[in-house]
Write a protein that holds these residues in place. Structure first.
Motif, PDB file in Angstrom:
ATOM      1  N   TRP A 216       0.812  -1.213   0.000  1.00 54.63           N
ATOM      2  CA  TRP A 216       0.000   0.000   0.000  1.00 54.63           C
ATOM      3  C   TRP A 216       0.847   1.265   0.000  1.00 54.63           C
ATOM      4  CZ3 TRP A 216      -4.615  -0.504   3.945  1.00 54.63           C
ATOM      5  CH2 TRP A 216      -5.386  -1.624   3.600  1.00 54.63           C
ATOM      6  N   VAL A 217       0.459   2.228  -0.856  1.00 54.53           N
ATOM      7  CA  VAL A 217       1.101   3.543  -0.846  1.00 54.53           C
ATOM      8  C   VAL A 217       0.434   4.360   0.255  1.00 54.53           C
ATOM      9  CG1 VAL A 217       1.567   5.651  -2.158  1.00 54.53           C
ATOM     10  CG2 VAL A 217       1.645   3.421  -3.304  1.00 54.53           C
ATOM     11  N   ARG A 218       1.236   4.842   1.199  1.00 53.59           N
ATOM     12  CA  ARG A 218       0.697   5.544   2.360  1.00 53.59           C
ATOM     13  C   ARG A 218       0.679   7.061   2.211  1.00 53.59           C
ATOM     14  NH1 ARG A 218      -2.883   3.372   5.548  1.00 53.59           N
ATOM     15  NH2 ARG A 218      -2.390   1.236   6.096  1.00 53.59           N
ATOM     16  N   ASP A 219       1.620   7.629   1.450  1.00 56.57           N
ATOM     17  CA  ASP A 219       1.618   9.085   1.274  1.00 56.57           C
ATOM     18  C   ASP A 219       2.271   9.454  -0.048  1.00 56.57           C
ATOM     19  OD1 ASP A 219       0.952  11.664   2.008  1.00 56.57           O
ATOM     20  OD2 ASP A 219       2.617  11.937   3.407  1.00 56.57           O
ATOM     21  N   VAL A 220       1.832  10.569  -0.596  1.00 62.03           N
ATOM     22  CA  VAL A 220       2.426  11.152  -1.817  1.00 62.03           C
ATOM     23  C   VAL A 220       2.592  12.643  -1.559  1.00 62.03           C
ATOM     24  CG1 VAL A 220       1.465   9.450  -3.424  1.00 62.03           C
ATOM     25  CG2 VAL A 220       0.134  11.488  -2.880  1.00 62.03           C
ATOM     26  N   ALA A 221       3.692  13.226  -2.026  1.00 62.26           N
ATOM     27  CA  ALA A 221       3.914  14.656  -1.775  1.00 62.26           C
ATOM     28  C   ALA A 221       4.738  15.280  -2.890  1.00 62.26           C
ATOM     29  CB  ALA A 221       4.632  14.849  -0.430  1.00 62.26           C
ATOM     30  N   TYR A 222       4.123  16.246  -3.590  1.00 65.92           N
ATOM     31  CA  TYR A 222       4.872  17.047  -4.561  1.00 65.92           C
ATOM     32  C   TYR A 222       5.730  18.057  -3.807  1.00 65.92           C
ATOM     33  CZ  TYR A 222       2.362  15.819  -8.918  1.00 65.92           C
ATOM     34  OH  TYR A 222       1.859  15.188 -10.020  1.00 65.92           O
ATOM     35  N   ALA A 223       6.965  18.249  -4.262  1.00 66.79           N
ATOM     36  CA  ALA A 223       7.806  19.304  -3.689  1.00 66.79           C
ATOM     37  C   ALA A 223       7.354  20.645  -4.240  1.00 66.79           C
ATOM     38  CB  ALA A 223       9.266  19.068  -4.057  1.00 66.79           C
ATOM     39  N   PRO A 224       7.432  21.713  -3.423  1.00 67.26           N
ATOM     40  CA  PRO A 224       7.133  23.054  -3.954  1.00 67.26           C
ATOM     41  C   PRO A 224       8.080  23.369  -5.110  1.00 67.26           C
ATOM     42  CG  PRO A 224       7.390  23.112  -1.556  1.00 67.26           C
ATOM     43  CD  PRO A 224       7.810  21.746  -2.005  1.00 67.26           C
ATOM     44  N   ASN A 225       7.605  24.161  -6.047  1.00 67.80           N
ATOM     45  CA  ASN A 225       8.423  24.543  -7.203  1.00 67.80           C
ATOM     46  C   ASN A 225       9.353  25.680  -6.781  1.00 67.80           C
ATOM     47  OD1 ASN A 225       9.468  25.451  -9.600  1.00 67.80           O
ATOM     48  ND2 ASN A 225       7.516  25.584 -10.666  1.00 67.80           N
ATOM     49  N   ILE A 226      10.661  25.395  -6.732  1.00 67.80           N
ATOM     50  CA  ILE A 226      11.619  26.441  -6.319  1.00 67.80           C
ATOM     51  C   ILE A 226      12.487  26.876  -7.501  1.00 67.80           C
ATOM     52  CG2 ILE A 226      11.653  25.846  -3.878  1.00 67.80           C
ATOM     53  CD1 ILE A 226      14.241  24.219  -4.442  1.00 67.80           C
ATOM     54  N   GLY A 227      11.976  26.654  -8.721  1.00 66.14           N
ATOM     55  CA  GLY A 227      12.673  27.153  -9.896  1.00 66.14           C
ATOM     56  C   GLY A 227      13.592  26.155 -10.566  1.00 66.14           C
ATOM     57  N   LEU A 228      13.656  24.932 -10.024  1.00 64.80           N
ATOM     58  CA  LEU A 228      14.483  23.903 -10.669  1.00 64.80           C
ATOM     59  C   LEU A 228      13.769  23.406 -11.928  1.00 64.80           C
ATOM     60  CD1 LEU A 228      15.575  21.910  -7.500  1.00 64.80           C
ATOM     61  CD2 LEU A 228      16.975  23.438  -8.878  1.00 64.80           C
ATOM     62  N   PRO A 229      14.542  22.885 -12.903  1.00 63.84           N
ATOM     63  CA  PRO A 229      13.917  22.479 -14.173  1.00 63.84           C
ATOM     64  C   PRO A 229      13.255  21.099 -14.112  1.00 63.84           C
ATOM     65  CG  PRO A 229      16.273  22.160 -14.307  1.00 63.84           C
ATOM     66  CD  PRO A 229      16.014  22.773 -12.963  1.00 63.84           C
ATOM     67  N   ARG A 230      12.907  20.627 -12.907  1.00 68.17           N
ATOM     68  CA  ARG A 230      12.203  19.342 -12.856  1.00 68.17           C
ATOM     69  C   ARG A 230      11.229  19.300 -11.697  1.00 68.17           C
ATOM     70  NH1 ARG A 230      17.617  17.298 -11.726  1.00 68.17           N
ATOM     71  NH2 ARG A 230      17.621  16.738 -13.916  1.00 68.17           N
ATOM     72  N   THR A 231      10.256  18.416 -11.831  1.00 66.13           N
ATOM     73  CA  THR A 231       9.251  18.207 -10.787  1.00 66.13           C
ATOM     74  C   THR A 231       9.693  17.043  -9.908  1.00 66.13           C
ATOM     75  OG1 THR A 231       7.542  18.906 -12.339  1.00 66.13           O
ATOM     76  CG2 THR A 231       6.803  17.680 -10.422  1.00 66.13           C
ATOM     77  N   TYR A 232       9.505  17.207  -8.583  1.00 73.37           N
ATOM     78  CA  TYR A 232       9.837  16.141  -7.625  1.00 73.37           C
ATOM     79  C   TYR A 232       8.551  15.653  -6.952  1.00 73.37           C
ATOM     80  CZ  TYR A 232      14.832  17.414  -7.785  1.00 73.37           C
ATOM     81  OH  TYR A 232      16.124  17.654  -8.180  1.00 73.37           O
ATOM     82  N   LEU A 233       8.407  14.330  -6.880  1.00 77.24           N
ATOM     83  CA  LEU A 233       7.282  13.727  -6.168  1.00 77.24           C
ATOM     84  C   LEU A 233       7.843  12.646  -5.243  1.00 77.24           C
ATOM     85  CD1 LEU A 233       4.124  13.313  -5.900  1.00 77.24           C
ATOM     86  CD2 LEU A 233       4.358  11.579  -7.676  1.00 77.24           C
ATOM     87  N   ALA A 234       7.550  12.760  -3.952  1.00 77.39           N
ATOM     88  CA  ALA A 234       7.985  11.735  -2.989  1.00 77.39           C
ATOM     89  C   ALA A 234       6.808  10.821  -2.682  1.00 77.39           C
ATOM     90  CB  ALA A 234       8.498  12.390  -1.712  1.00 77.39           C
ATOM     91  N   THR A 235       7.076   9.514  -2.587  1.00 76.21           N
ATOM     92  CA  THR A 235       6.030   8.552  -2.219  1.00 76.21           C
ATOM     93  C   THR A 235       6.590   7.594  -1.171  1.00 76.21           C
ATOM     94  OG1 THR A 235       6.623   6.941  -3.950  1.00 76.21           O
ATOM     95  CG2 THR A 235       5.024   8.639  -4.546  1.00 76.21           C
ATOM     96  N   CYS A 236       5.722   7.138  -0.263  1.00 76.62           N
ATOM     97  CA  CYS A 236       6.164   6.168   0.735  1.00 76.62           C
ATOM     98  C   CYS A 236       5.105   5.100   0.913  1.00 76.62           C
ATOM     99  CB  CYS A 236       6.473   6.849   2.070  1.00 76.62           C
ATOM    100  SG  CYS A 236       5.046   7.555   2.893  1.00 76.62           S
ATOM    101  N   SER A 237       5.523   3.976   1.469  1.00 77.04           N
ATOM    102  CA  SER A 237       4.662   2.805   1.416  1.00 77.04           C
ATOM    103  C   SER A 237       4.821   1.898   2.622  1.00 77.04           C
ATOM    104  CB  SER A 237       4.985   2.038   0.122  1.00 77.04           C
ATOM    105  OG  SER A 237       4.519   0.715   0.162  1.00 77.04           O
TER     106      SER A 237
END
Length: 324
Positions: A216-237
Motif C-alpha cells: 500500500w502507498v501511504r503518502d504522496v507529496a509534490y515538492a514546492p516549485n523552487i525554480g528547478l527544471p524538474r518536478t519532484y514527487l515523494a512517495t512512501c509505502s
C-alpha cells in the motif's frame, strides 16, 4: 540543539494522526483517534490551547488549512466517511459550514488546491473514489465524484505546483490559462496515479500510473516549485521504501524534441536500504529541498539531495524530540 524542537501536551486522549500549521505559522490544528480536532496558538516557544472541535463520530485522519484569502477555514476528514469544512467567525470560534458525506467509507486524505485554482478541496477515500469540493461563485459547495480511482482504496493525495517547472523564465507563466492543474493519488493497489484536468471533459483524468511500490502507498507529496527544471514527487509505502520520482520540465523536453505525451518519470530510492518499518508520511520543507520522512519506528529523518543527485540523510529526530 534541543531548543529547535518544541514539545507540548496536545490534550488528545488517543493517537495523533496529523498536525498542520496555518499559512502564517501562528496556529496549529491537531487531530486524533479520539474524534476531535484541537487548535492552538503558537508564538515562538509558547503555545496556548484555543478550542476543541468535535463534530466527527470517528477517528480524524487529516486536517488542512485553506489559503487565508478564503478566510480562516479548516477542513478535516474522518473514518466516519465525512469531510467537514470549518470557518471561524470572530468572537464565536469555528463552526461547520459544509458537511461532505457522499463517500461510502473512511475519508483518508484531503488537500486544498493551490489558491490560484480557487477554493477546491480534493478528498480520497477507502471507497476507492476521489472527490473535489468546489466553492462556486454562486456561493454553494459543488461536489464532483471521481469513481474507481484506486479500486481498493485511496490513502493519499497531493496537488502539483501550479506554476510549471522551468516556467519562471517563460512569459505568462502565471496567467490563468497556463496554470498546472494536476494532482497525485496513492492507494491500496500499490500504485501512484497522476491526474490532469481535461478542459473538454471538465474533469480530472489519469495521465500516468507510477508503479514500483510492492505494498500500500501511504503518502504522496509534490515538492514546492523552487525554480528547478524538474518536478519532484515523494512517495512512501507499507513496503518500507521511499521513492523520489522526477520529471523534467516541458522546456527541457521540447529542446530534445519530446512534445505531446507527458514526460516519463524517473524513480530513485531515497535510502539504499529500506526503512526498518512502515513509512507513514513524507513532507517537504517550504523551500522544497528538504524531505522529512516519518515511519513506524517513531523517528523522523530529514533528507537532502547532494550536487551529484544522491539523497543524503542530514538529521534524525527521535520520539523524545532529540536530534541526532
Amino acid at each position: 540543539a534541543d531548543g529547535d524542537t518544541l514539545q507540548f501536551d496536545t490534550q488528545h486522549e488517543d493517537m495523533i494522526h496529523d498536525a498542520q500549521f496555518d499559512y502564517y505559522g501562528k496556529r496549529l490544528a491537531t487531530c486524533s483517534s479520539d474524534g476531535t480536532i484541537h487548535l492552538f496558538e503558537v508564538d515562538g516557544q509558547q503555545q496556548k490551547f484555543v478550542e476543541t472541535l468535535k463534530e466527527h463520530s470517528g477517528p480524524v485522519w487529516q486536517v488542512a488549512w485553506a489559503h487565508p484569502k478564503y478566510g480562516s477555514v479548516l477542513a478535516s476528514c474522518s473514518y466516519d466517511g465525512t469531510v467537514l469544512i470549518w470557518k471561524e467567525t470572530p468572537g464565536s470560534g469555528f463552526s461547520v459550514i459544509k458537511k461532505h458525506d457522499r463517500h461510502q467509507a473512511s475519508v483518508n486524505a484531503i488537500a486544498w488546491a493551490p489558491h490560484e485554482l480557487g477554493p477546491i478541496l480534493l478528498c480520497g477515500s477507502s471507497d476507492g473514489r476521489l472527490s473535489l469540493l468546489t466553492f462556486t461563485e454562486e456561493g454553494v459547495w459543488d461536489a464532483q465524484m471521481i469513481r474507481s480511482a484506486h479500486t481498493t482504496g485511496v490513502n493519499a493525495v497531493s496537488w502539483a505546483p501550479v506554476i510549471a517547472v522551468g516556467a519562471f523564465t517563460q512569459p505568462g507563466a502565471t496567467q490563468k490559462a497556463s496554470l498546472v492543474k494536476q494532482f497525485a493519488s496513492g492507494g491500496c493497489d500499490n500504485n501512484v496515479k497522476i491526474w490532469a484536468y481535461s478542459d473538454s471533459k471538465k474533469t480530472y483524468e489519469v495521465i500516468q500510473t507510477l508503479e514500483g511500490h510492492s505494498d500500500w502507498v501511504r503518502d504522496v507529496a509534490y515538492a514546492p516549485n523552487i525554480g528547478l527544471p524538474r518536478t519532484y514527487l515523494a512517495t512512501c509505502s507499507q513496503d518500507k521504501n521511499v521513492f523520489i520520482w522526477t520529471q523534467d520540465s516541458q522546456a527541457e523536453r521540447s529542446s530534445s524534441g519530446g512534445q505531446g505525451a507527458p514526460a516519463e518519470w524517473t524513480r530513485s530510492q531515497l535510502s539504499s536500504t529500506p526503512f526498518t518499518d512502515v513509512v507513514w508520511r513524507v513532507s517537504w520543507s517550504m523551500s522544497g529541498n528538504v524531505l522529512a520522512v516519518s515511519g513506524g519506528d517513531n523517528k523522523i529523518t530529514l533528507w537532502k539531495e547532494n550536487p551529484k543527485g544522491e539523497w543524503e540523510r542530514i538529521s534524525e529526530v527521535n520520539e523524545n524530540g532529540q536530534r541526532t
